[in-house]
Motif scaffolding. Structure first.
Motif, short mmCIF file in Angstrom:
data_model
loop_
_atom_site.label_atom_id
_atom_site.label_comp_id
_atom_site.label_asym_id
_atom_site.label_seq_id
_atom_site.Cartn_x
_atom_site.Cartn_y
_atom_site.Cartn_z
N UNK A 23 0.81 -1.23 0.00
CA UNK A 23 0.00 0.00 0.00
C UNK A 23 0.84 1.27 0.00
N UNK A 24 2.16 1.14 -0.04
CA UNK A 24 3.02 2.30 -0.20
C UNK A 24 3.28 3.13 1.04
N UNK A 25 3.36 2.47 2.19
CA UNK A 25 3.69 3.17 3.44
C UNK A 25 4.81 2.40 4.13
N UNK A 26 5.23 2.88 5.30
CA UNK A 26 6.28 2.18 6.04
C UNK A 26 5.68 1.12 6.95
N UNK A 27 6.51 0.19 7.37
CA UNK A 27 6.08 -0.83 8.32
C UNK A 27 5.62 -0.18 9.62
N UNK A 28 6.30 0.90 10.00
CA UNK A 28 5.94 1.60 11.23
C UNK A 28 4.52 2.17 11.16
N UNK A 29 4.12 2.62 9.97
CA UNK A 29 2.76 3.13 9.80
C UNK A 29 1.74 2.02 10.02
N UNK A 30 1.99 0.85 9.43
CA UNK A 30 1.09 -0.29 9.62
C UNK A 30 1.03 -0.67 11.09
N UNK A 31 2.18 -0.70 11.74
CA UNK A 31 2.23 -1.03 13.17
C UNK A 31 1.41 -0.03 13.98
N UNK A 32 1.55 1.24 13.69
CA UNK A 32 0.81 2.28 14.43
C UNK A 32 -0.70 2.16 14.20
N UNK A 33 -1.11 1.85 12.99
CA UNK A 33 -2.53 1.67 12.70
C UNK A 33 -3.06 0.47 13.49
N UNK A 34 -2.33 -0.64 13.44
CA UNK A 34 -2.77 -1.85 14.12
C UNK A 34 -2.91 -1.65 15.63
N UNK A 35 -2.06 -0.84 16.20
CA UNK A 35 -2.09 -0.58 17.64
C UNK A 35 -3.07 0.53 18.02
N UNK A 36 -3.71 1.11 17.02
CA UNK A 36 -4.69 2.16 17.29
C UNK A 36 -4.08 3.49 17.65
N UNK A 37 -2.81 3.68 17.32
CA UNK A 37 -2.12 4.94 17.64
C UNK A 37 -2.17 5.93 16.50
N UNK A 38 -2.63 5.48 15.34
CA UNK A 38 -2.65 6.34 14.15
C UNK A 38 -3.89 5.98 13.33
N UNK A 39 -4.68 6.98 12.98
CA UNK A 39 -5.82 6.79 12.09
C UNK A 39 -5.36 7.10 10.67
N UNK A 40 -5.54 6.16 9.76
CA UNK A 40 -5.04 6.38 8.40
C UNK A 40 -5.82 7.46 7.66
N UNK A 41 -5.17 8.02 6.66
CA UNK A 41 -5.86 8.96 5.77
C UNK A 41 -6.93 8.18 5.02
N UNK A 42 -7.86 8.89 4.44
CA UNK A 42 -8.89 8.24 3.64
C UNK A 42 -8.27 7.49 2.47
N UNK A 43 -7.26 8.09 1.86
CA UNK A 43 -6.57 7.44 0.75
C UNK A 43 -5.96 6.11 1.18
N UNK A 44 -5.30 6.08 2.34
CA UNK A 44 -4.69 4.85 2.83
C UNK A 44 -5.76 3.84 3.23
N UNK A 45 -6.84 4.29 3.84
CA UNK A 45 -7.93 3.38 4.20
C UNK A 45 -8.50 2.70 2.96
N UNK A 46 -8.68 3.46 1.88
CA UNK A 46 -9.15 2.87 0.62
C UNK A 46 -8.13 1.88 0.06
N UNK A 47 -6.85 2.21 0.14
CA UNK A 47 -5.80 1.30 -0.36
C UNK A 47 -5.80 -0.01 0.43
#
Length: 64
Positions: A23-47
């Motif tokens: 999806x074109x992001x870093x592993x850290x971004x995925x980790x943060x989303x999974x832990x509920x520490x980061x809400x993805x942009x709409x574009x990333x949520x669609x991806x």
């Protein structure tokens, strides 16, 4: 925001790094989303929804 991303990712046999590459992001971004520490942009949520062939609502629960 609660999400089912770890379950979806693991069911597909993907590492966080694999999904990040898909999806074109870093592993850290995925980790943060999974832990509920980061809400993805709409574009990333669609991806992410596109990657798992589901709706955004199937991954993210805004009430959770």
């Amino acid at each position: 925001m609660k999400n089912s991303l770890p379950d979806l990712r693991e069911r597909c046999g993907l590492s966080q790094a694999d999904l990040a590459d898909d999806v074109g992001v870093t592993r850290q971004t995925i980790n943060s989303i999974e832990r509920g520490r980061y809400d993805p942009s709409l574009e990333l949520a669609f991806a992410l929804a596109d990657r798992f062939e589901c709706r955004i609502e199937d991954i993210f629960d805004p009430d959770g």
